[in-house]
Scaffold this active site. Structure first.
Site, short mmCIF file in Angstrom:
data_model
loop_
_atom_site.label_atom_id
_atom_site.label_comp_id
_atom_site.label_asym_id
_atom_site.label_seq_id
_atom_site.Cartn_x
_atom_site.Cartn_y
_atom_site.Cartn_z
N GLU A 63 0.83 -1.20 0.00
CA GLU A 63 0.00 0.00 0.00
C GLU A 63 0.86 1.25 0.00
OE1 GLU A 63 -2.02 -0.48 3.87
OE2 GLU A 63 -0.43 0.71 4.78
N HIS A 65 0.29 5.73 1.17
CA HIS A 65 -0.58 6.75 1.75
C HIS A 65 0.24 7.99 2.01
CE1 HIS A 65 1.38 4.67 5.01
NE2 HIS A 65 0.68 3.58 4.80
N HIS A 69 4.97 6.09 7.92
CA HIS A 69 5.09 4.98 8.86
C HIS A 69 6.46 5.05 9.52
CE1 HIS A 69 1.98 1.78 7.33
NE2 HIS A 69 1.41 2.83 7.86
N CYS A 117 4.63 -0.02 14.67
CA CYS A 117 4.45 1.01 13.64
C CYS A 117 3.75 2.21 14.27
CB CYS A 117 3.62 0.46 12.48
SG CYS A 117 3.29 1.67 11.20
#
Lengths: 153, 153
Positions: A63, A65, A69, A117
């Site tokens: 993924e 975004h 992270h 995370c």
């Protein structure tokens, strides 16, 4: 976290009062054999801390975004993809996933890969790759090997 | 973190590209033998993740503040004080320090006590106890024993 409990003990890599969220197998095989535990989420905290554990041979979601992270490997070894870079990772390594960067974590070492995370509490939803984006990623031989679960290094 | 490095390796509990900030001995003995490493701090992150390590017999600062501490013990065992509660803590335990609550971490087990601490990037400064506040804390026998480095349980 509805109630703020001061002290929560761990049994191995399971925490008291923390729900373990199993991930179902994804139809497109974008993730496999991952569980998630939210360790810290509180109205007074602007960050959240989660623990993900990938079983041997499994992998986290591929993924990207807008939010970052901030990852610390808590357990085991494996590989990660960040952008077009594939890296072997091991316990206590730190990985920073920059904004809008494709990434995935794989338990490639025959042992579980567990990682913390940290994310912003307010964050955008992850985007999954389209067939075209996946094909583009796979044009890189090293990335393609990683996605076949056969990282080279 | 000026530059965003994707992968930083660890050697035991020291991280690549992370400065280890030694704490000096405090005159009032409010902290002793603690080092600090900032693992994640980034303009895009609303939280920060730090690692503190307390040498055997040492202790973190006795303090309180408006912001919350979200702690995960990464290494070893010890005790913590949160408010008036003294708890034995060990690897992977989670500790939440609520707002304006006196707290301290002590390496009481003859081994180093290392812990991750997530905080808001935007946060207030810690307050140290006044002589009166310290005396008030010491009125509780369990807290007094903890502060003498002789926790009971």
């Amino acid at each position: 976290m509805a109630k703020r409990t001061v002290h929560r003990r761990a049994k191995e890599y399971r925490w008291e009062g923390v729900e373990e969220l199993p991930y179902k197998e994804d139809q497109r095989a974008l993730f496999k054999a991952v569980t998630r535990q939210v360790l810290f989420s509180d109205p007074e905290l602007s960050g959240e801390l989660r623990y993900f554990e990938v079983a041997p041979g499994g992998f986290s979601t591929l993924e990207r975004h807008r939010h970052i992270h901030a990852v610390l490997v808590l357990r085991g070894r494996g590989h990660c993809l960040v952008g077009t870079e594939v890296k072997p990772i091991e316990t206590r390594d730190l990985i920073t996933v920059p904004p809008l960067t494709w990434h995935q974590f794989r338990a490639t070492a025959g042992e579980p890969l567990g990682f913390l995370c940290m994310v912003n509490a307010a964050r955008d939803k992850p985007q999954l790759p389209s067939a075209e984006e996946l094909a583009k990623l796979e044009r890189d031989a090293e990335v393609a090997a990683f996605l076949r679960n056969e990282p080279k290094a």
